[in-house]
Design an enzyme around this catalytic site. Structure first.
Site, PDB file in Angstrom:
ATOM      1  N   PHE A   1      16.255  44.360  15.660  1.00 36.97           N
ATOM      2  CA  PHE A   1      17.037  45.260  16.191  1.00 36.97           C
ATOM      3  C   PHE A   1      17.002  45.257  17.780  1.00 36.97           C
ATOM      4  O   PHE A   1      18.034  45.063  18.499  1.00 36.97           O
ATOM      5  CB  PHE A   1      16.375  46.581  15.840  1.00 36.97           C
TER       6      PHE A   1
ATOM      7  N   SER B   1       7.511  45.702  12.277  1.00 35.48           N
ATOM      8  CA  SER B   1       7.696  46.994  13.012  1.00 35.48           C
ATOM      9  C   SER B   1       7.602  48.300  12.327  1.00 35.48           C
ATOM     10  O   SER B   1       7.664  49.368  13.076  1.00 35.48           O
ATOM     11  CB  SER B   1       9.092  46.864  13.942  1.00 35.48           C
TER      12      SER B   1
ATOM     13  N   THR C   1       4.555  49.349  22.093  1.00 33.56           N
ATOM     14  CA  THR C   1       4.966  50.736  21.504  1.00 33.56           C
ATOM     15  C   THR C   1       4.124  51.922  21.972  1.00 33.56           C
ATOM     16  O   THR C   1       2.792  51.717  22.179  1.00 33.56           O
ATOM     17  CB  THR C   1       4.804  50.785  20.218  1.00 33.56           C
ATOM     18  N   ASP C   2       4.624  53.014  22.089  1.00 33.37           N
ATOM     19  CA  ASP C   2       3.689  54.343  22.498  1.00 33.37           C
ATOM     20  C   ASP C   2       2.713  54.641  21.230  1.00 33.37           C
ATOM     21  O   ASP C   2       1.745  55.464  21.338  1.00 33.37           O
ATOM     22  CB  ASP C   2       4.552  55.405  22.627  1.00 33.37           C
ATOM     23  N   GLU C   3       2.894  54.070  19.983  1.00 34.06           N
ATOM     24  CA  GLU C   3       2.203  54.400  19.129  1.00 34.06           C
ATOM     25  C   GLU C   3       0.703  53.920  19.072  1.00 34.06           C
ATOM     26  O   GLU C   3      -0.039  54.406  18.586  1.00 34.06           O
ATOM     27  CB  GLU C   3       2.885  53.784  17.457  1.00 34.06           C
TER      28      GLU C   3
ATOM     29  N   TYR D   1       0.220  49.347  11.399  1.00 34.99           N
ATOM     30  CA  TYR D   1       1.071  48.836  12.476  1.00 34.99           C
ATOM     31  C   TYR D   1       0.746  48.838  13.826  1.00 34.99           C
ATOM     32  O   TYR D   1       0.673  48.094  14.677  1.00 34.99           O
ATOM     33  CB  TYR D   1       2.467  49.410  12.145  1.00 34.99           C
TER      34      TYR D   1
ATOM     35  N   ALA E   1      -2.375  49.634  14.923  1.00 31.99           N
ATOM     36  CA  ALA E   1      -3.500  49.098  15.093  1.00 31.99           C
ATOM     37  C   ALA E   1      -3.183  47.545  15.564  1.00 31.99           C
ATOM     38  O   ALA E   1      -3.936  46.995  16.395  1.00 31.99           O
ATOM     39  CB  ALA E   1      -4.282  49.116  13.991  1.00 31.99           C
TER      40      ALA E   1
ATOM     41  N   LYS F   1      -0.524  46.322  16.835  1.00 27.48           N
ATOM     42  CA  LYS F   1       0.186  46.405  18.082  1.00 27.48           C
ATOM     43  C   LYS F   1      -0.883  46.565  19.186  1.00 27.48           C
ATOM     44  O   LYS F   1      -0.898  45.848  20.194  1.00 27.48           O
ATOM     45  CB  LYS F   1       1.331  47.402  18.125  1.00 27.48           C
TER      46      LYS F   1
ATOM     47  N   ASN G   1      12.990  53.691  19.531  1.00 28.94           N
ATOM     48  CA  ASN G   1      14.469  53.435  19.959  1.00 28.94           C
ATOM     49  C   ASN G   1      15.545  53.770  18.756  1.00 28.94           C
ATOM     50  O   ASN G   1      15.125  53.835  17.514  1.00 28.94           O
ATOM     51  CB  ASN G   1      14.607  51.907  20.090  1.00 28.94           C
TER      52      ASN G   1
ATOM     53  N   ASN H   1      11.684  65.818  13.567  1.00 28.89           N
ATOM     54  CA  ASN H   1      12.608  65.229  12.658  1.00 28.89           C
ATOM     55  C   ASN H   1      13.805  65.878  12.169  1.00 28.89           C
ATOM     56  O   ASN H   1      14.714  65.572  11.635  1.00 28.89           O
ATOM     57  CB  ASN H   1      11.884  64.359  11.390  1.00 28.89           C
TER      58      ASN H   1
HETATM   59  P1  NAD Z   1      12.820  44.609  13.936  1.00 33.84           P
HETATM   60  O1  NAD Z   1      11.989  44.569  12.789  1.00 33.84           O
HETATM   61  O2  NAD Z   1      14.292  45.146  13.928  1.00 33.84           O
HETATM   62  O3  NAD Z   1      12.554  43.159  14.617  1.00 33.84           O
HETATM   63  C1  NAD Z   1      11.694  42.045  14.531  1.00 33.84           C
HETATM   64  C2  NAD Z   1      12.006  40.859  14.575  1.00 33.84           C
HETATM   65  O4  NAD Z   1      10.789  39.918  14.649  1.00 33.84           O
HETATM   66  C3  NAD Z   1      12.747  40.376  13.449  1.00 33.84           C
HETATM   67  O5  NAD Z   1      13.785  39.618  13.692  1.00 33.84           O
HETATM   68  C4  NAD Z   1      11.739  39.586  12.457  1.00 33.84           C
HETATM   69  O6  NAD Z   1      12.335  38.532  12.073  1.00 33.84           O
HETATM   70  C5  NAD Z   1      11.211  39.059  13.728  1.00 33.84           C
HETATM   71  N1  NAD Z   1       9.736  38.557  13.399  1.00 33.84           N
HETATM   72  C6  NAD Z   1       8.862  39.339  12.844  1.00 33.84           C
HETATM   73  N2  NAD Z   1       7.531  38.300  12.419  1.00 33.84           N
HETATM   74  C7  NAD Z   1       7.897  37.360  13.150  1.00 33.84           C
HETATM   75  C8  NAD Z   1       7.059  35.943  13.191  1.00 33.84           C
HETATM   76  N3  NAD Z   1       5.878  35.867  12.558  1.00 33.84           N
HETATM   77  N4  NAD Z   1       7.620  35.051  13.716  1.00 33.84           N
HETATM   78  C9  NAD Z   1       8.940  35.154  14.154  1.00 33.84           C
HETATM   79  N5  NAD Z   1       9.680  36.218  14.309  1.00 33.84           N
HETATM   80  C10 NAD Z   1       9.058  37.309  13.820  1.00 33.84           C
HETATM   81  O7  NAD Z   1      11.894  45.290  15.303  1.00 33.84           O
HETATM   82  P2  NAD Z   1      12.264  46.038  16.705  1.00 33.84           P
HETATM   83  O8  NAD Z   1      12.698  47.480  16.421  1.00 33.84           O
HETATM   84  O9  NAD Z   1      13.417  45.259  17.135  1.00 33.84           O
HETATM   85  O10 NAD Z   1      11.115  46.070  17.303  1.00 33.84           O
HETATM   86  C11 NAD Z   1      10.870  44.798  18.296  1.00 33.84           C
HETATM   87  C12 NAD Z   1       9.655  44.971  19.219  1.00 33.84           C
HETATM   88  O11 NAD Z   1       9.642  46.234  19.790  1.00 33.84           O
HETATM   89  C13 NAD Z   1       8.464  45.020  18.119  1.00 33.84           C
HETATM   90  O12 NAD Z   1       7.452  44.454  18.952  1.00 33.84           O
HETATM   91  C14 NAD Z   1       8.152  46.402  18.171  1.00 33.84           C
HETATM   92  O13 NAD Z   1       6.571  46.687  17.859  1.00 33.84           O
HETATM   93  C15 NAD Z   1       8.482  46.956  19.513  1.00 33.84           C
HETATM   94  N6  NAD Z   1       8.936  48.428  19.552  1.00 33.84           N
HETATM   95  C16 NAD Z   1      10.004  48.924  18.508  1.00 33.84           C
HETATM   96  C17 NAD Z   1      10.383  50.260  18.805  1.00 33.84           C
HETATM   97  C18 NAD Z   1      11.304  50.694  17.998  1.00 33.84           C
HETATM   98  O14 NAD Z   1      11.572  51.997  17.947  1.00 33.84           O
HETATM   99  N7  NAD Z   1      12.264  49.983  17.278  1.00 33.84           N
HETATM  100  C19 NAD Z   1       9.558  51.078  19.811  1.00 33.84           C
HETATM  101  C20 NAD Z   1       8.452  50.449  20.567  1.00 33.84           C
HETATM  102  C21 NAD Z   1       8.330  49.073  20.125  1.00 33.84           C
HETATM  103  O1  DAU Z   2       7.345  55.264  18.592  1.00 36.03           O
HETATM  104  C1  DAU Z   2       7.736  53.870  18.519  1.00 36.03           C
HETATM  105  C2  DAU Z   2       7.800  53.441  17.099  1.00 36.03           C
HETATM  106  O2  DAU Z   2       8.923  53.919  16.627  1.00 36.03           O
HETATM  107  C3  DAU Z   2       7.861  52.030  16.982  1.00 36.03           C
HETATM  108  O3  DAU Z   2       6.751  51.189  17.411  1.00 36.03           O
HETATM  109  C4  DAU Z   2       8.169  51.497  15.564  1.00 36.03           C
HETATM  110  O4  DAU Z   2       8.376  50.059  15.355  1.00 36.03           O
HETATM  111  C5  DAU Z   2       9.343  52.168  15.272  1.00 36.03           C
HETATM  112  O5  DAU Z   2       9.576  52.055  13.573  1.00 36.03           O
HETATM  113  C6  DAU Z   2       9.204  53.768  15.207  1.00 36.03           C
HETATM  114  O6  DAU Z   2       8.185  54.122  14.340  1.00 36.03           O
HETATM  115  P1  DAU Z   2       8.214  55.534  13.617  1.00 36.03           P
HETATM  116  O7  DAU Z   2       7.145  55.686  12.405  1.00 36.03           O
HETATM  117  O8  DAU Z   2       8.179  56.783  14.436  1.00 36.03           O
HETATM  118  O9  DAU Z   2       9.685  55.478  13.296  1.00 36.03           O
HETATM  119  P2  DAU Z   2      10.475  56.014  11.724  1.00 36.03           P
HETATM  120  O10 DAU Z   2      11.894  55.640  12.094  1.00 36.03           O
HETATM  121  O11 DAU Z   2      10.208  55.194  10.570  1.00 36.03           O
HETATM  122  O12 DAU Z   2      10.377  57.343  11.444  1.00 36.03           O
HETATM  123  C7  DAU Z   2      10.586  58.226  12.659  1.00 36.03           C
HETATM  124  C8  DAU Z   2      10.266  59.475  12.137  1.00 36.03           C
HETATM  125  O13 DAU Z   2      10.919  60.065  11.093  1.00 36.03           O
HETATM  126  C9  DAU Z   2       8.636  59.600  11.798  1.00 36.03           C
HETATM  127  O14 DAU Z   2       8.116  60.907  12.006  1.00 36.03           O
HETATM  128  C10 DAU Z   2       8.747  59.462  10.141  1.00 36.03           C
HETATM  129  C11 DAU Z   2      10.012  60.279   9.683  1.00 36.03           C
HETATM  130  N1  DAU Z   2      10.629  59.873   8.499  1.00 36.03           N
HETATM  131  C12 DAU Z   2      11.204  58.461   8.564  1.00 36.03           C
HETATM  132  C13 DAU Z   2      11.640  58.015   7.480  1.00 36.03           C
HETATM  133  C14 DAU Z   2      11.936  56.676   7.557  1.00 36.03           C
HETATM  134  C15 DAU Z   2      11.200  60.805   7.646  1.00 36.03           C
HETATM  135  O15 DAU Z   2      10.898  61.976   7.775  1.00 36.03           O
HETATM  136  N2  DAU Z   2      11.888  60.120   6.563  1.00 36.03           N
HETATM  137  C16 DAU Z   2      12.274  58.939   6.495  1.00 36.03           C
HETATM  138  O16 DAU Z   2      12.858  58.306   5.440  1.00 36.03           O
END
Ligand code: NAD
Ligand code: DAU
Length: 354
Positions: A11, A85, A129-131, A154, A156, A158, A184, A253
């Site tokens: 993503f 992720s 991540t902020d997590e 997850y 832990a 990161k 995001n 949420n």
């Molecule tokens: P995502 O799951 O959409 O994409 C992750 C990508 O990494 C995928 O394309 C997957 O194929 C690749 N990947 C996973 N393991 C791999 C490996 N062993 N070797 C090579 N490629 C591998 O994740 P995202 O939401 O795009 O997140 C990207 C980064 O940002 C992550 O490090 C995540 O922890 C961090 N992050 C995400 C969010 C969020 O809200 N999405 C927030 C904070 C930080």
């Molecule tokens: O804060 C950054 C993190 O945000 C990233 O590090 C992670 O990669 C990313 O996946 C995201 O984590 P969350 O667990 O916060 O995201 P998610 O979209 O899974 O859930 C957002 C909130 O919504 C969370 O409080 C759980 C809730 N939720 C999620 C799903 C999928 C629901 O209530 N119902 C659902 O079906």
């Protein structure tokens, strides 16, 4: 410069490459991704033939293959996004998270250490991540000084990867930067995360599952804003710095799902109640963090970065993108994981006598 982006088929990585490749023809980009379930080359269609872009399918767990990329490409900057992720998946199966997020980051750092051989002109930028900070109560914000206290497998893993990156800076003098950002949202997000899942379930008139009371708070950040911050920190920040990146957009949420129903209803000509009636409370996520919220003043003061998108404008762009891209949706969808969540959380409710 030669820039290696890991996780560029996911993503955030695909949005980052879509932004950087056309804007920086002076740089060469290699996208290293294993193409796991969340990695999709359809997300890179617009740039796949660009002369300054190349894709390499590699799993970071394969240290030999990672080394070979360094030999053949010789990056000046690594922007490391590749990771497992999704928190719910980490509860289901934590091993893959340790492998990709800890061992994968270690293999990449080792390849950098060998290839850069003490040079500090090359940089490793780690996207985290902020997590890692755990959960906030109703007040307060995460700063760069907040102690680590991760809750899920997850977060832990990161946290472990953040520690490894900083250890390579202190021990080997590697030039590293780290960003820790909030949730995001935007185009090309795999539909297991809250926002795309809710948009697609609204369109299909499927239940909108809210964990627990729906009162958990997240600080939503539009993906392009995050990508601009990554680029700024990776190319302008001082070595060794960490920056928190957030959207200044806290919502529960429940508020978020109501807002999604409203936008989807507006764009598809249905009554919002037809969609809000689909909201279904399900059992809570184990170890569910109550609230995340970011103090992003350091990155604003040092580098002049602020989010440009409001939650309203970002959500509208996001819904428009999903409505305009049914082929992408069809290509990434696979019901097998969702059904695990539904069965598992239903069983939990039964156990708890709800
Ligand atoms: P995502 O799951 O959409 O994409 C992750 C990508 O990494 C995928 O394309 C997957 O194929 C690749 N990947 C996973 N393991 C791999 C490996 N062993 N070797 C090579 N490629 C591998 O994740 P995202 O939401 O795009 O997140 C990207 C980064 O940002 C992550 O490090 C995540 O922890 C961090 N992050 C995400 C969010 C969020 O809200 N999405 C927030 C904070 C930080
Ligand atoms: O804060 C950054 C993190 O945000 C990233 O590090 C992670 O990669 C990313 O996946 C995201 O984590 P969350 O667990 O916060 O995201 P998610 O979209 O899974 O859930 C957002 C909130 O919504 C969370 O409080 C759980 C809730 N939720 C999620 C799903 C999928 C629901 O209530 N119902 C659902 O079906």
């Amino acid at each position: 410069m030669k820039i290696l982006v890991t996780g560029g088929a996911g993503f955030i990585g695909s949005n980052l490459l879509q932004l950087l490749v056309p804007a920086h023809s002076e740089h060469e980009f290699v996208n290293l991704d294993k193409l796991g379930y969340a990695g999709n080359l359809q997300s890179l269609k617009e740039i796949e033939s660009a002369p300054n872009y190349r894709f390499s399918q590699i799993d970071l767990v394969d240290s030999q293959a990672v080394s070979e990329v360094f030999e053949s490409f010789g990056p000046d900057i690594v922007i490391h996004l590749a990771a497992e992720s999704h928190v719910d998946r980490s509860i289901h199966g934590p091993r893959a998270f340790v492998e990709s997020n800890v061992v994968g980051t270690f293999n990449l750092l080792e390849a950098c250490r060998r290839h850069w051989n003490g040079s500090t002109s090359a940089r490793f930028h780690h996207v985290s991540t902020d997590e890692v900070y755990g959960s906030l109560g109703d007040d307060g914000l995460f700063t760069e000084e907040t102690p680590y206290d991760p809750s899920s497998p997850y977060s832990a893993t990161k946290a472990a990867s953040d520690h490894l990156v900083r250890a390579y800076s202190r021990t080997y003098g590697m030039n590293v930067t780290v960003t820790n950002c909030s949730n995001n949202y935007g185009p090309r997000q795999f539909p297991e995360k809250l926002i795309p899942l809710m948009i697609l379930n609204c369109l299909d008139r499927k239940p909108l599952p809210i964990y627990g009371e729906g009162l958990n708070v997240r600080d939503w950040l539009y993906v392009d804003d995050h990508c601009r911050a990554i680029w700024k920190v990776a190319t302008e920040a001082k070595a060794g710095e960490t920056y928190n990146i957030g959207g200044n957009s806290e919502r529960t949420n429940r508020q978020m799902v109501d807002a999604i129903c409203e936008v989807v209803a507006g764009k598809t000509g249905v009554a919002p109640t037809e969609l809000t009636d689909l909201i279904t409370r399900v059992a809570d996520r184990p170890g569910h963090d109550h609230r995340y919220a970011i103090d992003a003043s350091k990155v604003k003061n040092d580098l002049g970065w602020e989010p440009a998108e409001s939650l309203e404008s970002g959500l509208e762009k996001t819904v428009d993108w999903y409505l305009a891209n049914p082929e992408w949706i069809a290509a990434v969808r696979d019901g097998s994981y969702r059904s695990w969540i539904e069965q598992n959380y239903a069983a939990r409710e039964e156990q708890e006598g709800k």
